[in-house]
Enzyme design. Structure first.
Site, PDB file in Angstrom:
ATOM      1  N   GLY A   1     -15.509   8.848  -7.878  1.00 25.69           N
ATOM      2  CA  GLY A   1     -16.719   8.900  -9.084  1.00 25.69           C
ATOM      3  C   GLY A   1     -17.300   7.854  -8.779  1.00 25.69           C
ATOM      4  O   GLY A   1     -19.303   8.485  -9.504  1.00 25.69           O
TER       5      GLY A   1
ATOM      6  N   GLU B   1     -19.939  10.148  -7.199  1.00 27.19           N
ATOM      7  CA  GLU B   1     -20.446  10.819  -7.149  1.00 27.19           C
ATOM      8  C   GLU B   1     -21.371  10.068  -8.581  1.00 27.19           C
ATOM      9  O   GLU B   1     -22.280  11.086  -8.758  1.00 27.19           O
ATOM     10  CB  GLU B   1     -19.302  11.861  -8.347  1.00 27.19           C
ATOM     11  CG  GLU B   1     -18.564  12.215  -7.316  1.00 27.19           C
ATOM     12  CD  GLU B   1     -17.270  12.685  -7.992  1.00 27.19           C
ATOM     13  OE1 GLU B   1     -16.186  12.055  -8.454  1.00 27.19           O
ATOM     14  OE2 GLU B   1     -16.903  14.664  -8.441  1.00 27.19           O
TER      15      GLU B   1
ATOM     16  N   ALA C   1     -12.772   6.865 -10.956  1.00 25.87           N
ATOM     17  CA  ALA C   1     -12.562   6.779 -12.062  1.00 25.87           C
ATOM     18  C   ALA C   1     -11.343   6.049 -11.951  1.00 25.87           C
ATOM     19  O   ALA C   1     -10.998   5.159 -11.587  1.00 25.87           O
ATOM     20  CB  ALA C   1     -11.638   8.086 -11.940  1.00 25.87           C
TER      21      ALA C   1
HETATM   22  N1  3HC Z   1      -9.067   2.515 -11.041  1.00 20.79           N
HETATM   23  C1  3HC Z   1      -8.084   1.708 -11.616  1.00 20.79           C
HETATM   24  N2  3HC Z   1      -8.276   0.857 -11.398  1.00 20.79           N
HETATM   25  C2  3HC Z   1      -8.307   0.478 -10.242  1.00 20.79           C
HETATM   26  C3  3HC Z   1      -9.845   1.284  -9.405  1.00 20.79           C
HETATM   27  C4  3HC Z   1      -9.652   2.483  -9.719  1.00 20.79           C
HETATM   28  N3  3HC Z   1      -9.415   3.793  -9.203  1.00 20.79           N
HETATM   29  N4  3HC Z   1      -9.583   0.694  -8.349  1.00 20.79           N
HETATM   30  C5  3HC Z   1      -9.185  -0.149  -7.985  1.00 20.79           C
HETATM   31  N5  3HC Z   1      -8.072  -1.379  -9.416  1.00 20.79           N
HETATM   32  C6  3HC Z   1      -7.542  -2.393  -9.960  1.00 20.79           C
HETATM   33  C7  3HC Z   1      -6.269  -2.455  -8.902  1.00 20.79           C
HETATM   34  O1  3HC Z   1      -5.389  -1.669  -9.046  1.00 20.79           O
HETATM   35  C8  3HC Z   1      -6.422  -4.271  -8.742  1.00 20.79           C
HETATM   36  O2  3HC Z   1      -5.810  -4.070  -9.816  1.00 20.79           O
HETATM   37  P1  3HC Z   1      -4.365  -5.238 -10.211  1.00 20.79           P
HETATM   38  O3  3HC Z   1      -5.595  -6.666  -9.546  1.00 20.79           O
HETATM   39  O4  3HC Z   1      -4.001  -5.508 -11.315  1.00 20.79           O
HETATM   40  O5  3HC Z   1      -3.392  -5.125  -8.429  1.00 20.79           O
HETATM   41  C9  3HC Z   1      -7.559  -4.683  -8.901  1.00 20.79           C
HETATM   42  O6  3HC Z   1      -8.545  -3.514  -9.208  1.00 20.79           O
HETATM   43  C10 3HC Z   1      -8.529  -4.790  -7.765  1.00 20.79           C
HETATM   44  O7  3HC Z   1      -7.970  -3.968  -6.663  1.00 20.79           O
HETATM   45  P2  3HC Z   1      -8.139  -4.555  -4.816  1.00 20.79           P
HETATM   46  O8  3HC Z   1      -6.712  -5.628  -4.850  1.00 20.79           O
HETATM   47  O9  3HC Z   1      -7.638  -2.973  -4.492  1.00 20.79           O
HETATM   48  O10 3HC Z   1      -9.034  -5.139  -4.687  1.00 20.79           O
HETATM   49  P3  3HC Z   1      -9.790  -5.007  -2.917  1.00 20.79           P
HETATM   50  O11 3HC Z   1     -11.154  -6.222  -3.729  1.00 20.79           O
HETATM   51  O12 3HC Z   1      -9.262  -5.132  -1.879  1.00 20.79           O
HETATM   52  O13 3HC Z   1     -10.555  -3.191  -3.352  1.00 20.79           O
HETATM   53  C11 3HC Z   1     -11.447  -1.336  -3.574  1.00 20.79           C
HETATM   54  C12 3HC Z   1     -11.102  -2.513  -4.496  1.00 20.79           C
HETATM   55  C13 3HC Z   1     -11.677  -1.563  -2.523  1.00 20.79           C
HETATM   56  C14 3HC Z   1     -12.678  -0.836  -4.562  1.00 20.79           C
HETATM   57  C15 3HC Z   1     -10.366  -0.813  -3.541  1.00 20.79           C
HETATM   58  O14 3HC Z   1      -9.541  -1.143  -5.111  1.00 20.79           O
HETATM   59  C16 3HC Z   1      -9.951   0.569  -3.629  1.00 20.79           C
HETATM   60  O15 3HC Z   1      -9.601   1.445  -2.877  1.00 20.79           O
HETATM   61  N6  3HC Z   1     -10.065   1.547  -5.084  1.00 20.79           N
HETATM   62  C17 3HC Z   1      -9.904   2.758  -5.462  1.00 20.79           C
HETATM   63  C18 3HC Z   1     -11.052   3.599  -4.654  1.00 20.79           C
HETATM   64  C19 3HC Z   1     -10.828   5.285  -5.447  1.00 20.79           C
HETATM   65  O16 3HC Z   1      -9.814   5.614  -5.172  1.00 20.79           O
HETATM   66  N7  3HC Z   1     -11.596   6.037  -6.096  1.00 20.79           N
HETATM   67  C20 3HC Z   1     -11.114   6.818  -6.412  1.00 20.79           C
HETATM   68  C21 3HC Z   1     -10.925   7.501  -7.875  1.00 20.79           C
HETATM   69  S1  3HC Z   1     -10.356   8.851  -8.031  1.00 20.79           S
HETATM   70  C22 3HC Z   1     -11.592   9.179  -8.880  1.00 20.79           C
HETATM   71  O17 3HC Z   1     -12.736   8.225  -8.947  1.00 20.79           O
HETATM   72  C23 3HC Z   1     -11.679  11.328  -9.565  1.00 20.79           C
HETATM   73  C24 3HC Z   1     -12.912  11.419  -8.997  1.00 20.79           C
HETATM   74  O18 3HC Z   1     -13.617  12.132  -8.369  1.00 20.79           O
HETATM   75  C25 3HC Z   1     -13.224  12.616 -10.582  1.00 20.79           C
END
Ligand code: 3HC
Length: 678
Positions: A102, A105, A63
């Site tokens: 997400g 999912e 998400a």
């Molecule tokens: N939402 C918004 N922004 C996000 C994001 C997300 N889910 N994931 C990453 N970003 C952004 C980061 O803030 C970063 O922004 P910036 O360049 O402005 O600093 C940019 O994307 C790149 O991210 P990384 O520097 O972390 O890039 P990497 O290549 O090192 O890693 C990744 C990529 C493994 C995808 C890592 O970003 C990550 O782990 N992201 C979060 C994943 C996550 O937690 N997903 C679950 C979200 S909650 C959810 O899905 C709820 C659902 O169940 C309803």
């Protein structure tokens, strides 16, 4: 605005493609685009199957976290996923990169999942203080069973495509570079067959037949989950998948998700997520700062610290030349490194071949001249300014002119060290935390003259070796140890006033730290830096050393330790402390845990405020990053500065005033404005 979702017709298959850099987060426009594309595929009589895939570096990584806490804009993710799953034309998820949260999912709502061999899948929501909120906790156990789903949902660590295939989360692995074509062929092979829906799966019956798996899971991972709300909610949700029909389970998941989303822990952990990424950015660094190549690293000192530092680079495939003064110390150091690698291999964290590869990149030496072609040399010798300056002067002579020279000092002045060289612009601090091959934090200390390209290179390198970096300016102890000294100062005072040292430790444990200051002393060894003269006793610590109480390794330090390293407070130590207090004329009194907590933590916040005011740290979040990764500050409180904002800066100021402790102008002003640290 153009939609990030486009469709491509491949004969009778509709390929739905997301292009929403950087990570294809499932923001509103992506959700709306997906809903429209699925509707298009369903309405078109010539379309018999659909594939969902992503452009760019990854499948949907979750998400859009930036939308959390804002007014939701439809369509919701759960609604879009229900629409996908309800299709009677087969829908295939074609996964590359990381299908997280997400994104995973979405894959679960599709009828089939095929992935590139390098892909990873996971539900990392617990790391944001949440649980999956788009039916992931209900579809996953129905697809792979409660037992396999539990670690994914409650611990949040992603798994490889191979593991996902093994547990039944994937239907097929694609070829190395043929995901799109393989997904298309796979979709075609399913045309006309009844679609399997994860929501109708029955693998979750394992949790009904054997409810003990939930208790066993809790027992096994209790320590890792201690203090966190989300993992328990995650276990409840997976359990609900076995106990309730799908629709009710989804309702249960929603309730748990909503409760966590509005709670402090998730706010704190989301703050940390962005703080960690912000810390990589240096405000006044020119965007075009050139990165310098680091192909070979030198490390001075093969002791615990030097060896640990070297291992970071070896593990990342970067050759290291390690220098010691004596052959014996060099041999001992390299043997310890090999043993550490072998221990990792025994635990299954690396293969024997990887151990050999890492060690083959190591060149032990006694000659400074062997550092001549290193691009970066990190010094990890004794903490003494004169010694450090001698080392740097020597390095300046022997290394090539372009080499970066770094000190691992934990509190000495980098600018002064740099004066020993002709290249102060190429000098900086790289402060690793012990054990240096394990601890995540790298404090990058920027000297007054450190060049932009040198700093940018260090930040990039930190990432390459898997560290979380934060930049600190020059001051005694930098960000981390400067704040630690305030906590330690209060801990020492508290036990002189009558607080028991185990209460001091317990207060921090209860707060969520892995250990308190006295336990930490015992673990590190109380004889570190001891003058080794048992007749010279001026501090409690010296008294403990004089009594042979060197810490855990001696079976006794502040605590007595049994064979399982369980600690018990010691009468001998109690008497030593009482004796010191009496000699110093400290009246003894009962000290409650609230006072202990306030006096340990509030002065740290005050020091953090001064660090911000002096621009030693760029932003409050950087201080949180330092404390969470270097000192075990519990992430579910967001770090010292975020935590202070959640309890109210006015509360911190009032507490400091109450205990007669200093309050900086900066903190007082911020608190007066009802503010936060931003
Ligand atoms: N939402 C918004 N922004 C996000 C994001 C997300 N889910 N994931 C990453 N970003 C952004 C980061 O803030 C970063 O922004 P910036 O360049 O402005 O600093 C940019 O994307 C790149 O991210 P990384 O520097 O972390 O890039 P990497 O290549 O090192 O890693 C990744 C990529 C493994 C995808 C890592 O970003 C990550 O782990 N992201 C979060 C994943 C996550 O937690 N997903 C679950 C979200 S909650 C959810 O899905 C709820 C659902 O169940 C309803």
């Amino acid at each position: 605005m153009t939609s990030p979702i486009r469709t491509e017709r491949e004969g009778n298959v509709l390929v739905i493609v997301s292009d929403n850099p950087p990570v294809n987060a499932l923001g509103q426009s992506v959700r709306a685009g997906l809903a429209d594309a699925i509707a298009q595929g369903l309405a078109d009589a010539d379309i018999e199957a659909m594939v969902i895939r992503c452009d760019g570096q990854t499948f949907f990584a979750g998400a859009d976290i930036t939308e959390f806490g804002k007014t939701p804009q439809g369509p919701s993710l759960p609604a879009v996923l229900d629409q996908i799953e309800a299709s009677d034309k087969p829908v295939v998820a074609a996964i590359h990169g990381t299908a997280l949260g997400g994104g995973c999912e979405v894959a679960l709502a599709c009828h089939y999942r095929i992935a590139a061999p390098t892909a990873k899948l996971g539900l990392p929501e617990v790391k944001l203080g949440l649980i999956p909120g788009a039916a992931g906790t209900q579809r996953l156990p129905r697809l792979v069973g409660a037992k396999a789903a539990l670690p994914l949902v409650a611990l949040g660590n992603p798994i490889s495509a191979r593991e996902a295939l093994d547990i039944g989360l994937l239907d097929q692995l694609a070829g190395g570079d043929s995901l799109a074509a393989d997904a298309l062929a796979f979709a075609r092979s399913k045309i006309g067959l009844p679609v399997p829906r994860a929501s109708e799966g029955t693998a979750n019956h394992d949790g009904v037949r054997d409810p003990a798996i939930f208790d066993e899971f809790r027992a096994k991972h209790g320590r890792a989950m201690r203090g966190f709300d989300a993992p328990n909610a995650a276990i409840s949700a997976v359990r609900a998948a076995g106990e309730m029909p799908f629709a009710e389970g989804v309702k249960r998941e929603r309730e748990l998700f909503a409760g966590l989303m509005t709670g402090t822990q998730s706010k704190a952990m989301r703050h940390y997520f962005f703080a960690e990424r912000a810390a990589q950015k240096i405000a006044d660094l020119p965007a075009n700062a050139q990165l310098l190549p680091i192909a070979k690293v030198g490390v001075i000192g093969a002791g615990t610290m030097g060896g640990g530092i070297a291992m970071n680079f070896l593990s990342a495939g970067i050759p290291v030349t390690i220098l010691e003064m004596q052959q014996e110390a060099l041999d001992r150091g390299t043997a310890v490194m090999r043993r550490n690698y072998e221990a990792s291999a025994k635990r299954g964290r690396m293969s024997d071949a990887q151990v050999d590869t890492a060690m083959s990149l190591l060149t032990p030496t006694l000659e400074y001249g062997d550092l001549a072609n290193c691009d970066l040399v990190i010094e990890a010798v004794y903490e003494n300014m004169e010694v450090k300056k001698q080392v740097f002067a020597r390095l300046d002579e022997v290394t090539k002119p372009s080499a970066i020279l770094a000190s691992n000092t934990s509190y000495l002045n980098i600018d002064e060290i740099a004066t020993a060289t002709q290249r102060p612009g190429q000098v900086l601090g790289l402060h690793f935390f012990s054990p240096a091959n394990v601890m995540k934090l790298l404090e990058v200390v920027r000297g007054a003259q450190t060049r932009s390209d040198v700093l940018a290179t260090a930040m990039k390198l930190a990432r390459k070796i898997g560290k979380v970096a934060a930049v600190s300016g020059v001051c005694p102890g930098f960000i981390g140890n400067r704040m630690l000294s305030k906590r330690q100062g209060q801990a020492n005072k508290l036990i002189m006033e009558g607080a028991s040292y185990w209460d001091v430790d317990d207060v921090l444990l209860e707060f969520g730290f892995p250990m308190g200051p006295f336990q930490m002393g015992d673990l590190a060894g109380l004889d570190i830096g001891w003058h080794r003269d048992p007749t010279k006793v001026t501090t409690v610590r010296e008294a403990l050393c004089a009594a042979g109480r060197f810490g855990q390794k001696a079976g006794k330090g502040f605590y007595d330790y049994d064979s399982a390293r369980q600690r018990t407070p010691s009468d001998e130590v109690r008497a030593i402390i009482a004796d010191f207090a009496a000699k110093a004329g400290h009246a003894q009194r009962e000290v409650g845990k609230d006072e202990i907590r306030e006096r340990l933590l509030y002065p740290m916040v005050n020091e953090g405020a001064m660090i911000l005011d002096e621009k030693i740290a760029q932003r409050a979040g950087d201080i949180d990053v330092v404390w969470i990764n270097g000192y075990g500050w519990p992430i579910h409180t967001g770090g010292p500065m975020f935590w202070a904002s959640t309890i109210g800066l006015d509360t911190v100021v009032a507490g400091l005033d109450k205990h007669g402790l200093p309050v900086s102008n900066y903190l007082r002003e911020r608190a007066g404005e009802g503010g936060t640290f931003g």
